[in-house]
Design an enzyme around this catalytic site. Sequence first.
Site, PDB file in Angstrom:
ATOM      1  N   SER A   9      13.933   2.384  -0.308  1.00  0.00           N
ATOM      2  CA  SER A   9      13.152   3.322  -1.131  1.00  0.00           C
ATOM      3  C   SER A   9      14.013   3.719  -2.317  1.00  0.00           C
ATOM      4  O   SER A   9      15.248   3.712  -2.233  1.00  0.00           O
ATOM      5  CB  SER A   9      12.808   4.571  -0.305  1.00  0.00           C
ATOM      6  OG  SER A   9      12.466   5.651  -1.140  1.00  0.00           O
TER       7      SER A   9
ATOM      8  N   TYR B  42      15.403  11.016   5.196  1.00  0.00           N
ATOM      9  CA  TYR B  42      14.664   9.832   4.728  1.00  0.00           C
ATOM     10  C   TYR B  42      15.538   9.001   3.771  1.00  0.00           C
ATOM     11  O   TYR B  42      15.684   7.785   3.931  1.00  0.00           O
ATOM     12  CB  TYR B  42      13.385  10.297   4.039  1.00  0.00           C
ATOM     13  CG  TYR B  42      12.501   9.179   3.545  1.00  0.00           C
ATOM     14  CD1 TYR B  42      11.714   8.446   4.429  1.00  0.00           C
ATOM     15  CD2 TYR B  42      12.448   8.852   2.194  1.00  0.00           C
ATOM     16  CE1 TYR B  42      10.907   7.417   3.975  1.00  0.00           C
ATOM     17  CE2 TYR B  42      11.641   7.826   1.735  1.00  0.00           C
ATOM     18  CZ  TYR B  42      10.868   7.114   2.625  1.00  0.00           C
ATOM     19  OH  TYR B  42      10.069   6.083   2.176  1.00  0.00           O
ATOM     20  N   ALA B  43      16.128   9.697   2.788  1.00  0.00           N
ATOM     21  CA  ALA B  43      16.957   8.991   1.804  1.00  0.00           C
ATOM     22  C   ALA B  43      18.163   8.341   2.472  1.00  0.00           C
ATOM     23  O   ALA B  43      18.519   7.192   2.161  1.00  0.00           O
ATOM     24  CB  ALA B  43      17.406   9.965   0.714  1.00  0.00           C
ATOM     25  N   ALA B  44      18.786   9.055   3.413  1.00  0.00           N
ATOM     26  CA  ALA B  44      19.951   8.492   4.116  1.00  0.00           C
ATOM     27  C   ALA B  44      19.540   7.261   4.920  1.00  0.00           C
ATOM     28  O   ALA B  44      20.252   6.249   4.945  1.00  0.00           O
ATOM     29  CB  ALA B  44      20.573   9.552   5.020  1.00  0.00           C
ATOM     30  N   SER B  45      18.373   7.342   5.567  1.00  0.00           N
ATOM     31  CA  SER B  45      17.923   6.181   6.358  1.00  0.00           C
ATOM     32  C   SER B  45      17.658   4.987   5.451  1.00  0.00           C
ATOM     33  O   SER B  45      17.977   3.846   5.790  1.00  0.00           O
ATOM     34  CB  SER B  45      16.654   6.539   7.156  1.00  0.00           C
ATOM     35  OG  SER B  45      15.515   6.641   6.320  1.00  0.00           O
ATOM     36  N   LYS B  46      17.100   5.241   4.276  1.00  0.00           N
ATOM     37  CA  LYS B  46      16.758   4.143   3.371  1.00  0.00           C
ATOM     38  C   LYS B  46      18.002   3.582   2.679  1.00  0.00           C
ATOM     39  O   LYS B  46      18.057   2.398   2.331  1.00  0.00           O
ATOM     40  CB  LYS B  46      15.721   4.609   2.347  1.00  0.00           C
ATOM     41  CG  LYS B  46      14.366   4.968   2.990  1.00  0.00           C
ATOM     42  CD  LYS B  46      13.752   3.773   3.696  1.00  0.00           C
ATOM     43  CE  LYS B  46      12.347   4.036   4.214  1.00  0.00           C
ATOM     44  NZ  LYS B  46      11.755   2.855   4.853  1.00  0.00           N
TER      45      LYS B  46
HETATM   46  N1  NAD Z   1       4.390   5.124   0.081  1.00  0.00           N
HETATM   47  C1  NAD Z   1       5.478   5.334  -0.652  1.00  0.00           C
HETATM   48  O1  NAD Z   1       5.448   6.031  -1.679  1.00  0.00           O
HETATM   49  C2  NAD Z   1       6.782   4.709  -0.212  1.00  0.00           C
HETATM   50  C3  NAD Z   1       7.875   4.745  -1.088  1.00  0.00           C
HETATM   51  C4  NAD Z   1       9.072   4.170  -0.704  1.00  0.00           C
HETATM   52  C5  NAD Z   1       9.174   3.549   0.523  1.00  0.00           C
HETATM   53  N2  NAD Z   1       8.106   3.528   1.354  1.00  0.00           N
HETATM   54  C6  NAD Z   1       8.259   2.865   2.650  1.00  0.00           C
HETATM   55  O2  NAD Z   1       7.228   1.930   2.830  1.00  0.00           O
HETATM   56  C7  NAD Z   1       7.079   1.680   4.213  1.00  0.00           C
HETATM   57  C8  NAD Z   1       5.610   1.674   4.562  1.00  0.00           C
HETATM   58  O3  NAD Z   1       5.099   2.986   4.451  1.00  0.00           O
HETATM   59  P1  NAD Z   1       3.700   3.299   3.782  1.00  0.00           P
HETATM   60  O4  NAD Z   1       3.979   4.006   2.528  1.00  0.00           O
HETATM   61  O5  NAD Z   1       2.860   2.089   3.743  1.00  0.00           O
HETATM   62  O6  NAD Z   1       3.144   4.407   4.804  1.00  0.00           O
HETATM   63  P2  NAD Z   1       2.060   4.345   5.947  1.00  0.00           P
HETATM   64  O7  NAD Z   1       2.226   5.613   6.694  1.00  0.00           O
HETATM   65  O8  NAD Z   1       0.740   4.048   5.342  1.00  0.00           O
HETATM   66  O9  NAD Z   1       2.514   3.121   6.869  1.00  0.00           O
HETATM   67  C9  NAD Z   1       3.612   3.198   7.749  1.00  0.00           C
HETATM   68  C10 NAD Z   1       3.231   2.533   9.067  1.00  0.00           C
HETATM   69  O10 NAD Z   1       4.400   2.476   9.913  1.00  0.00           O
HETATM   70  C11 NAD Z   1       3.965   2.734  11.240  1.00  0.00           C
HETATM   71  N3  NAD Z   1       5.061   3.205  12.058  1.00  0.00           N
HETATM   72  C12 NAD Z   1       5.709   4.399  11.976  1.00  0.00           C
HETATM   73  N4  NAD Z   1       6.640   4.490  12.932  1.00  0.00           N
HETATM   74  C13 NAD Z   1       6.577   3.338  13.649  1.00  0.00           C
HETATM   75  C14 NAD Z   1       7.280   2.860  14.780  1.00  0.00           C
HETATM   76  N5  NAD Z   1       8.236   3.591  15.373  1.00  0.00           N
HETATM   77  N6  NAD Z   1       6.964   1.638  15.268  1.00  0.00           N
HETATM   78  C15 NAD Z   1       5.987   0.894  14.699  1.00  0.00           C
HETATM   79  N7  NAD Z   1       5.292   1.301  13.611  1.00  0.00           N
HETATM   80  C16 NAD Z   1       5.578   2.518  13.114  1.00  0.00           C
HETATM   81  C17 NAD Z   1       2.889   3.786  11.077  1.00  0.00           C
HETATM   82  O11 NAD Z   1       2.062   3.879  12.220  1.00  0.00           O
HETATM   83  C18 NAD Z   1       2.159   3.304   9.833  1.00  0.00           C
HETATM   84  O12 NAD Z   1       1.072   2.464  10.155  1.00  0.00           O
HETATM   85  C19 NAD Z   1       7.877   2.769   4.938  1.00  0.00           C
HETATM   86  O13 NAD Z   1       9.106   2.203   5.405  1.00  0.00           O
HETATM   87  C20 NAD Z   1       8.140   3.777   3.850  1.00  0.00           C
HETATM   88  O14 NAD Z   1       9.296   4.530   4.072  1.00  0.00           O
HETATM   89  C21 NAD Z   1       6.912   4.084   1.016  1.00  0.00           C
END
Ligand code: NAD
Length: 252
Positions: free
Chosen positions: A144, A157-161
């Site tokens: 991220s 969140y930031a640390a994990s990413k």
């Molecule tokens: N949306 C943003 O603005 C954004 C920005 C940067 C990074 N991200 C990253 O993108 C990725 C996808 O997120 P998104 O934005 O599509 O959100 P989202 O919530 O729509 O999708 C995330 C999915 O991950 C699943 N999930 C969560 N924990 C889980 C687990 N322990 N095991 C299996 N599945 C699990 C959830 O059920 C969900 O369906 C994430 O890693 C998020 O951190 C998103």
Amino acid sequence: MERFEGRAAIVTGAASGIGRATLIRLVAEGAQALAVDLSEDALELATVAANQAAGSGGTAVAHPADISDEAAVAATVSGAVERFGRLDALCNIAGIMRTAHTHDHPLDVWEEVLRVNLTGTFLMCRAALPHLLESRGAIVNCSSTSATFGHPWMAAYAASKGGVAALTSTLAVEYAKAGLRVNAIAPGSVETGITQAITFPEGIDASLFPRIMSPIGPGRPESVASVVAMLASEDGAHLNGATVRIDGGTHA
Ligand SMILES: NC(=O)c1ccc[n+]([C@@H]2O[C@H](COP(=O)([O-])OP(=O)(O)OC[C@H]3O[C@@H](n4cnc5c(N)ncnc54)[C@H](O)[C@@H]3O)[C@@H](O)[C@H]2O)c1
């Protein structure tokens, strides 16, 4: 394009947002894909959507699982290999976000975020590596922009990413000569479940918000999935150890 015809993939987080769009994109391009998520009903719907969009040889199979559970991860990867006979791409998209003022960030929330986003990504990589080394395949992890650019109230969140980006570059070098490629995406704000559900703690300084806003607005999951597909395919053949920022210019 049928860049994934004859190839097998695992996509985590496939029930929603970026993972769902990635699943649909890969299957539309001919992938046999194991779709992994915690959320069973939404996963089933995503799998149906992917199969409706399937290109030549493409298929999606739902596999509900928790990526932070070591035994479930092992069963997920072996299940994919048993079903498809190979594994060519691992797209680690699943993740969670929590916000807090860092001075009163609960420890259990910190640990939950690290466990899913970082440990879950590690577990999936570790279990898939032997199969991906056999196929000389590719991993795409999900970092991220918060890892690099100082987004307030998102310490865990930031640390994990940031950890995901570090894991990505480490694996990229460690296995480069074995023919594996490992890259990450670093999205900015994208319209998904995470952004719809986001809440901020009381008393934040709203003047800090422009740091996380794109000049052209939030992105669509499909615009991120297309980059994941490129990184996972032969089109990304010379990309290794990269973390690709996809933020509509927020941090340009
Ligand atoms: N949306 C943003 O603005 C954004 C920005 C940067 C990074 N991200 C990253 O993108 C990725 C996808 O997120 P998104 O934005 O599509 O959100 P989202 O919530 O729509 O999708 C995330 C999915 O991950 C699943 N999930 C969560 N924990 C889980 C687990 N322990 N095991 C299996 N599945 C699990 C959830 O059920 C969900 O369906 C994430 O890693 C998020 O951190 C998103």
